[in-house]
Write an enzyme that holds these catalytic residues in place. Sequence first.
Site, mmCIF file in Angstrom:
data_model
loop_
_atom_site.group_PDB
_atom_site.id
_atom_site.type_symbol
_atom_site.label_atom_id
_atom_site.label_comp_id
_atom_site.label_asym_id
_atom_site.label_seq_id
_atom_site.Cartn_x
_atom_site.Cartn_y
_atom_site.Cartn_z
ATOM 1 C CG HIS A 40 -1.691 -1.235 1.456
ATOM 2 N ND1 HIS A 40 -2.822 -1.532 0.719
ATOM 3 C CD2 HIS A 40 -1.520 -2.270 2.324
ATOM 4 C CE1 HIS A 40 -3.318 -2.683 1.135
ATOM 5 N NE2 HIS A 40 -2.548 -3.169 2.087
HETATM 6 O O1 RIB Z 1 -4.076 -0.192 5.432
HETATM 7 C C1 RIB Z 1 -2.737 -0.270 5.031
HETATM 8 C C2 RIB Z 1 -1.888 0.696 5.786
HETATM 9 O O2 RIB Z 1 -1.889 0.388 7.184
HETATM 10 C C3 RIB Z 1 -0.412 0.642 5.370
HETATM 11 O O3 RIB Z 1 0.160 1.910 5.505
HETATM 12 C C4 RIB Z 1 0.182 -0.299 6.374
HETATM 13 O O4 RIB Z 1 1.590 -0.096 6.524
HETATM 14 C C5 RIB Z 1 -0.545 0.098 7.614
HETATM 15 O O5 RIB Z 1 0.076 1.270 8.142
#
Ligand code: RIB
Length: 311
Positions: free
Chosen positions: A239
């Site tokens: 992500h």
């Molecule tokens: O939902 C995904 C996010 O939450 C990413 O940034 C992961 O590292 C967590 O922080």
Amino acid sequence: MARKVILDVDPGIDDALALCIALFHPELDVTAVTAVGGNVSAAQATSNVQAILEHLDPPRLPRVGAAADPEGGLPVDGRYLCGVDGLGGIGITVAERQHLLPSEKVICDQVRAAPHQITIVALGPLTNIARAFARDPELPGLVGQIVIMGGTLNSPGNITPTAEFNIYCDPTAARKVFRSHSTKVLVPLDVTNRLELSYDVFNLLPDETNPVGWFLRQILPPAFRNYRQQLGLEGIHVHDTVTLMSLLYPSLFTMRSMPGDVEILGELTQGMTVFDRRRVPAWRHNMEVAVDMKKDEVIERIVQGLQKAAE
Ligand code: RIB
Ligand code: CA
């Protein structure tokens, strides 16, 4: 001229992957890396940031900010995907602990030193940014832009049926940032969930004689293992790295201006991101939201970024 960025991170394996690219990318000048609790506790996130920077030893060492957990503490434990220490349990530690200022102070100082020039890349809960805005009420108008990994448009959440992890960890902070008069870009799960790195990526990584190659080959296998065991997936989501790509290669993403806000009270919907998409919205348009991306080209850029980091 390289773009000045602050990376606000809760490492987190996917935060660490984004750091590997950002710290060595010629188009970025990472002036600070500020830790925030999320995937791991504030103390662990702060330690992980220092350990990652010590190990990677980038050409320009950024300032480091120390995290402090949100009031009331973190509502979730994100280690089911990132391992006990947040970095796959590989146990890299900090050789030389420095005295660190709080993350929100580092953010305020960096933005004040370069008004309208700093992009904050928010890859964890928005606790530090909300605190920085509370510390310096003029800051929202002085930040260049804030690029946020978080929220959902139409997708299910990933930590509750309705909420994405970063927003859910500190919904009050997220609402403050969403409602601030700063320039914001949001990259939601709808887009970041569409990209899974497969095991093939190991054939494309720098070899382990290079610090970046060694580090990636340590943290990625536990990520693949946890994604398979916890989510039944043969690949891993990245992500935070996708979000970084939206800053570096905006032409690969489709953005739409929207009015967005965050639910902070709902028994079932706390941390849910809500957008006014009525024909005549009553809410003020306050952010650009990524609604699509050229996935294959983004993957190519991610691999290029990891390889470039080892040059
Ligand atoms: O939902 C995904 C996010 O939450 C990413 O940034 C992961 O590292 C967590 O922080
Ligand atoms: Ca993160």
